[in-house]
Design a protein around this motif. Sequence first.
Motif, mmCIF file in Angstrom:
data_model
loop_
_atom_site.group_PDB
_atom_site.id
_atom_site.type_symbol
_atom_site.label_atom_id
_atom_site.label_comp_id
_atom_site.label_asym_id
_atom_site.label_seq_id
_atom_site.Cartn_x
_atom_site.Cartn_y
_atom_site.Cartn_z
ATOM 1 N N ASP A 124 2.713 52.314 -38.080
ATOM 2 C CA ASP A 124 1.865 51.694 -37.982
ATOM 3 C C ASP A 124 0.268 51.971 -38.109
ATOM 4 O OD1 ASP A 124 0.452 48.945 -38.763
ATOM 5 O OD2 ASP A 124 1.124 48.236 -37.030
ATOM 6 N N SER A 125 -0.289 52.723 -38.951
ATOM 7 C CA SER A 125 -1.449 53.587 -38.835
ATOM 8 C C SER A 125 -2.379 52.379 -38.618
ATOM 9 C CB SER A 125 -1.693 54.404 -39.928
ATOM 10 O OG SER A 125 -1.651 53.871 -41.159
ATOM 11 N N ASN A 126 -2.504 51.233 -39.257
ATOM 12 C CA ASN A 126 -3.608 50.507 -39.180
ATOM 13 C C ASN A 126 -3.370 49.429 -38.211
ATOM 14 O OD1 ASN A 126 -1.932 48.896 -40.549
ATOM 15 N ND2 ASN A 126 -3.065 48.348 -42.211
ATOM 16 N N PHE A 127 -2.415 49.224 -37.320
ATOM 17 C CA PHE A 127 -2.104 48.663 -36.078
ATOM 18 C C PHE A 127 -2.045 47.044 -36.509
ATOM 19 C CE2 PHE A 127 -4.283 52.310 -34.631
ATOM 20 C CZ PHE A 127 -3.379 52.865 -34.064
ATOM 21 N N ASP A 128 -1.686 46.579 -37.783
ATOM 22 C CA ASP A 128 -1.270 45.214 -38.271
ATOM 23 C C ASP A 128 -0.198 44.723 -37.992
ATOM 24 O OD1 ASP A 128 -0.035 46.655 -40.272
ATOM 25 O OD2 ASP A 128 -1.141 45.718 -41.869
ATOM 26 N N LEU A 129 0.766 45.508 -37.307
ATOM 27 C CA LEU A 129 2.182 45.076 -37.204
ATOM 28 C C LEU A 129 3.033 44.767 -38.450
ATOM 29 C CD1 LEU A 129 1.590 42.893 -33.874
ATOM 30 C CD2 LEU A 129 2.491 45.444 -34.256
ATOM 31 N N LYS A 130 2.745 45.391 -39.416
ATOM 32 C CA LYS A 130 3.353 45.505 -40.736
ATOM 33 C C LYS A 130 3.340 47.173 -41.241
ATOM 34 C CE LYS A 130 1.177 41.118 -41.774
ATOM 35 N NZ LYS A 130 0.360 40.532 -42.977
ATOM 36 N N PHE A 131 4.323 47.259 -42.203
ATOM 37 C CA PHE A 131 4.352 48.481 -42.694
ATOM 38 C C PHE A 131 4.195 48.151 -44.354
ATOM 39 C CE2 PHE A 131 7.657 49.557 -39.384
ATOM 40 C CZ PHE A 131 6.909 50.475 -38.752
ATOM 41 N N ASP A 132 2.969 48.684 -44.749
ATOM 42 C CA ASP A 132 2.607 48.910 -46.120
ATOM 43 C C ASP A 132 3.564 49.855 -46.763
ATOM 44 O OD1 ASP A 132 1.371 51.077 -45.765
ATOM 45 O OD2 ASP A 132 -0.905 50.185 -45.751
ATOM 46 N N ALA A 133 3.388 50.046 -48.337
ATOM 47 C CA ALA A 133 4.139 50.855 -48.979
ATOM 48 C C ALA A 133 3.948 52.501 -48.607
ATOM 49 C CB ALA A 133 3.872 50.921 -50.469
ATOM 50 N N GLN A 134 2.780 52.778 -48.293
ATOM 51 C CA GLN A 134 2.294 54.124 -47.717
ATOM 52 C C GLN A 134 3.055 54.421 -46.558
ATOM 53 O OE1 GLN A 134 -1.795 54.848 -47.627
ATOM 54 N NE2 GLN A 134 -1.429 57.187 -47.163
ATOM 55 N N GLU A 135 2.821 53.652 -45.600
ATOM 56 C CA GLU A 135 3.314 53.887 -44.150
ATOM 57 C C GLU A 135 4.939 53.792 -44.200
ATOM 58 O OE1 GLU A 135 0.154 51.187 -41.719
ATOM 59 O OE2 GLU A 135 1.734 50.143 -42.352
ATOM 60 N N LEU A 136 5.464 52.904 -44.829
ATOM 61 C CA LEU A 136 6.855 52.776 -45.040
ATOM 62 C C LEU A 136 7.524 54.248 -45.510
ATOM 63 C CD1 LEU A 136 9.568 51.153 -44.567
ATOM 64 C CD2 LEU A 136 9.045 50.149 -46.706
ATOM 65 N N ARG A 137 6.545 54.811 -46.683
ATOM 66 C CA ARG A 137 7.366 56.154 -47.234
ATOM 67 C C ARG A 137 7.361 57.258 -46.028
ATOM 68 N NH1 ARG A 137 4.460 54.402 -51.713
ATOM 69 N NH2 ARG A 137 2.605 55.409 -50.909
ATOM 70 N N LYS A 138 6.064 57.147 -45.164
ATOM 71 C CA LYS A 138 6.027 58.269 -44.505
ATOM 72 C C LYS A 138 7.086 58.028 -43.320
ATOM 73 C CE LYS A 138 1.124 58.837 -44.486
ATOM 74 N NZ LYS A 138 -0.148 58.695 -43.792
ATOM 75 N N LEU A 139 7.417 56.636 -43.082
ATOM 76 C CA LEU A 139 8.523 56.559 -41.758
ATOM 77 C C LEU A 139 9.581 56.964 -42.257
ATOM 78 C CD1 LEU A 139 9.029 53.041 -39.658
ATOM 79 C CD2 LEU A 139 10.801 54.148 -41.171
ATOM 80 N N LEU A 140 10.200 56.320 -43.722
ATOM 81 C CA LEU A 140 11.505 56.872 -44.275
ATOM 82 C C LEU A 140 11.758 58.170 -44.240
ATOM 83 C CD1 LEU A 140 11.966 53.997 -46.797
ATOM 84 C CD2 LEU A 140 13.263 54.098 -44.569
ATOM 85 N N ALA A 141 10.649 59.049 -44.724
ATOM 86 C CA ALA A 141 10.701 60.436 -44.639
ATOM 87 C C ALA A 141 10.827 60.979 -43.374
ATOM 88 C CB ALA A 141 9.588 61.129 -45.406
#
Length: 115
Positions: A42-59
């Motif tokens: 969660d790069s912006n610390f908003d306690l949510k995963f946006d599409a970009q964060e989620l792509r990185k996480l899943l990969a």
Amino acid sequence: MNPFLENTIQSQSEFAQFWSRQPEKSGEQKAEHYARIFQEFDSNFDLKFDAQELRKLLAARYHVKAPPRVVETFDENGDAALELFEFINLERNLDIVGAEAMRESEEELVEEVRY
């Protein structure tokens, strides 16, 4: 600290096996598990995963390419991001998401080979 939780890459089946063997402490361990995921991705610390964060996480964690509409699929409140419980739902369905991502990757590869 559980050595399993120190491993940053785990499959859904490993995760399910681990939790199925856990007694009463599993709630605390699950909280630790998700806290680590959010802390790392969660790069912006908003306690949510946006599409970009989620792509990185899943990969990085699951070695799957995120399908194009994965956020929309699991985003129950329509805020274009996945909060904790929405992410847990995605993680429970990771086999489906991963299979879809693999099909799309194969289709992209076929298209690249054709041209």
